[in-house]
Design a protein around this motif. Structure first.
Motif, PDB file in Angstrom:
ATOM      1  N   SER A 104      34.008  33.072  46.951  1.00  0.00           N
ATOM      2  CA  SER A 104      34.006  31.766  46.306  1.00  0.00           C
ATOM      3  C   SER A 104      35.408  31.162  46.423  1.00  0.00           C
ATOM      4  O   SER A 104      36.390  31.910  46.387  1.00  0.00           O
ATOM      5  CB  SER A 104      33.620  31.918  44.831  1.00  0.00           C
ATOM      6  OG  SER A 104      33.860  30.726  44.130  1.00  0.00           O
ATOM      7  N   PRO A 105      35.523  29.829  46.528  1.00  0.00           N
ATOM      8  CA  PRO A 105      36.854  29.209  46.603  1.00  0.00           C
ATOM      9  C   PRO A 105      37.700  29.425  45.345  1.00  0.00           C
ATOM     10  O   PRO A 105      38.916  29.326  45.390  1.00  0.00           O
ATOM     11  CB  PRO A 105      36.569  27.721  46.807  1.00  0.00           C
ATOM     12  CG  PRO A 105      35.183  27.652  47.305  1.00  0.00           C
ATOM     13  CD  PRO A 105      34.461  28.839  46.753  1.00  0.00           C
ATOM     14  N   GLU A 106      37.045  29.719  44.230  1.00  0.00           N
ATOM     15  CA  GLU A 106      37.778  30.009  43.005  1.00  0.00           C
ATOM     16  C   GLU A 106      38.084  31.506  42.947  1.00  0.00           C
ATOM     17  O   GLU A 106      37.266  32.322  43.346  1.00  0.00           O
ATOM     18  CB  GLU A 106      36.977  29.602  41.756  1.00  0.00           C
ATOM     19  CG  GLU A 106      36.811  28.109  41.591  1.00  0.00           C
ATOM     20  CD  GLU A 106      35.699  27.555  42.472  1.00  0.00           C
ATOM     21  OE1 GLU A 106      34.716  28.275  42.711  1.00  0.00           O
ATOM     22  OE2 GLU A 106      35.834  26.418  42.936  1.00  0.00           O
ATOM     23  N   ALA A 107      39.231  31.828  42.397  1.00  0.00           N
ATOM     24  CA  ALA A 107      39.622  33.234  42.288  1.00  0.00           C
ATOM     25  C   ALA A 107      38.679  33.969  41.343  1.00  0.00           C
ATOM     26  O   ALA A 107      38.314  33.456  40.299  1.00  0.00           O
ATOM     27  CB  ALA A 107      41.053  33.345  41.789  1.00  0.00           C
ATOM     28  N   GLY A 108      38.302  35.163  41.740  1.00  0.00           N
ATOM     29  CA  GLY A 108      37.454  36.008  40.909  1.00  0.00           C
ATOM     30  C   GLY A 108      38.262  37.153  40.327  1.00  0.00           C
ATOM     31  O   GLY A 108      39.486  37.175  40.407  1.00  0.00           O
ATOM     32  N   THR A 109      37.574  38.093  39.756  1.00  0.00           N
ATOM     33  CA  THR A 109      38.263  39.231  39.154  1.00  0.00           C
ATOM     34  C   THR A 109      38.122  40.505  39.982  1.00  0.00           C
ATOM     35  O   THR A 109      38.992  41.350  39.959  1.00  0.00           O
ATOM     36  CB  THR A 109      37.709  39.506  37.739  1.00  0.00           C
ATOM     37  OG1 THR A 109      36.301  39.711  37.824  1.00  0.00           O
ATOM     38  CG2 THR A 109      38.012  38.351  36.814  1.00  0.00           C
ATOM     39  N   GLU A 110      37.036  40.630  40.706  1.00  0.00           N
ATOM     40  CA  GLU A 110      36.772  41.843  41.492  1.00  0.00           C
ATOM     41  C   GLU A 110      36.524  41.457  42.946  1.00  0.00           C
ATOM     42  O   GLU A 110      35.579  40.735  43.250  1.00  0.00           O
ATOM     43  CB  GLU A 110      35.555  42.558  40.917  1.00  0.00           C
ATOM     44  CG  GLU A 110      35.306  43.913  41.501  1.00  0.00           C
ATOM     45  CD  GLU A 110      36.359  44.940  41.118  1.00  0.00           C
ATOM     46  OE1 GLU A 110      36.642  45.826  41.930  1.00  0.00           O
ATOM     47  OE2 GLU A 110      36.906  44.842  40.006  1.00  0.00           O
ATOM     48  N   PRO A 111      37.365  41.936  43.884  1.00  0.00           N
ATOM     49  CA  PRO A 111      37.145  41.599  45.290  1.00  0.00           C
ATOM     50  C   PRO A 111      35.825  42.168  45.816  1.00  0.00           C
ATOM     51  O   PRO A 111      35.342  43.187  45.323  1.00  0.00           O
ATOM     52  CB  PRO A 111      38.326  42.233  46.016  1.00  0.00           C
ATOM     53  CG  PRO A 111      39.183  42.861  45.009  1.00  0.00           C
ATOM     54  CD  PRO A 111      38.524  42.770  43.677  1.00  0.00           C
ATOM     55  N   LEU A 112      35.270  41.495  46.821  1.00  0.00           N
ATOM     56  CA  LEU A 112      34.036  41.974  47.447  1.00  0.00           C
ATOM     57  C   LEU A 112      34.252  43.327  48.127  1.00  0.00           C
ATOM     58  O   LEU A 112      33.360  44.162  48.143  1.00  0.00           O
ATOM     59  CB  LEU A 112      33.534  40.961  48.476  1.00  0.00           C
ATOM     60  CG  LEU A 112      33.128  39.594  47.936  1.00  0.00           C
ATOM     61  CD1 LEU A 112      32.827  38.637  49.077  1.00  0.00           C
ATOM     62  CD2 LEU A 112      31.934  39.721  47.016  1.00  0.00           C
ATOM     63  N   VAL A 113      35.424  43.513  48.709  1.00  0.00           N
ATOM     64  CA  VAL A 113      35.767  44.762  49.382  1.00  0.00           C
ATOM     65  C   VAL A 113      36.864  45.442  48.564  1.00  0.00           C
ATOM     66  O   VAL A 113      37.922  44.851  48.320  1.00  0.00           O
ATOM     67  CB  VAL A 113      36.268  44.506  50.822  1.00  0.00           C
ATOM     68  CG1 VAL A 113      36.645  45.800  51.498  1.00  0.00           C
ATOM     69  CG2 VAL A 113      35.224  43.768  51.631  1.00  0.00           C
ATOM     70  N   ALA A 114      36.620  46.670  48.153  1.00  0.00           N
ATOM     71  CA  ALA A 114      37.587  47.394  47.318  1.00  0.00           C
ATOM     72  C   ALA A 114      38.931  47.530  48.021  1.00  0.00           C
ATOM     73  O   ALA A 114      38.990  47.782  49.225  1.00  0.00           O
ATOM     74  CB  ALA A 114      37.041  48.779  46.968  1.00  0.00           C
ATOM     75  N   ASN A 115      39.993  47.324  47.281  1.00  0.00           N
ATOM     76  CA  ASN A 115      41.379  47.482  47.746  1.00  0.00           C
ATOM     77  C   ASN A 115      41.809  46.449  48.781  1.00  0.00           C
ATOM     78  O   ASN A 115      42.866  46.619  49.390  1.00  0.00           O
ATOM     79  CB  ASN A 115      41.625  48.892  48.298  1.00  0.00           C
ATOM     80  CG  ASN A 115      41.347  49.959  47.286  1.00  0.00           C
ATOM     81  OD1 ASN A 115      41.622  49.792  46.106  1.00  0.00           O
ATOM     82  ND2 ASN A 115      40.765  51.064  47.733  1.00  0.00           N
TER      83      ASN A 115
END
Length: 165
Positions: free
Chosen positions: A85-96
């Protein structure tokens, strides 16, 4: 009456066979799960670069001073790669996966006059999104596997904005 014992008794052999077989079976299950997670991570990185490149193709080149919204275009593209998403999230889709591992490059194309060196715009130029230096941690292992660079390049679309106008 005295009970006779058989010195050739097979008591406990089933337990030993179970221990050996169960250990091997457990190793196989862990190997399959670890391999599946590795390939899932690989596919997630590939998909992240694709999403980022598709989104970047509809955005302005951050180097173009005449383009509205250019100031945070790079951050939005990196957010699409990281969070979907263009907005920052809390947990990346790919770890690390870190923001510093995402490289976005807008190219220039050389065209014929009247617009030599036309920059990124509608149907002009390309944008590449690359994930580099990603380290994959195997399950239950201190070994970090360095993944190759992943890159997706698409042609500029830029939502109707014409460069150099």
């Amino acid at each position: 009456m005295v009970k006779q014992t058989n010195k050739n008794s097979e008591n406990g052999i089933a337990t030993l066979e179970f221990a050996v077989t169960a250990g091997f079976f457990l190793m196989m299950i862990v190997s399959v799960v670890a391999g599946a997670h590795f390939f899932w991570t690989h596919n997630a990185i590939v998909e992240s670069t694709r999403r980022g490149a598709r989104y970047a193709a509809s955005q302005c080149n951050p180097a173009d001073n005449n383009c509205p919204g250019r100031a945070d275009a790079l951050t939005r593209v990196q957010n699409v790669v990281l969070y979907g998403s263009p907005e920052a999230g809390t947990e990346p889709l790919v770890a690390n996966l870190q923001r510093s591992q995402i490289l976005v490059t807008y190219s220039q194309t050389t065209s014929t006059p009247p617009n030599p060196n036309e920059t990124f715009g509608v149907g002009t130029g390309t944008v590449s999104v690359r994930i580099q230096n990603y380290g994959y941690n195997f399950i239950l292992s201190p070994v970090v596997l360095r993944m190759p660079s992943y890159q997706t390049t698409v042609r500029g679309e830029s939502a109707g904005y014409q460069a150099n106008t």
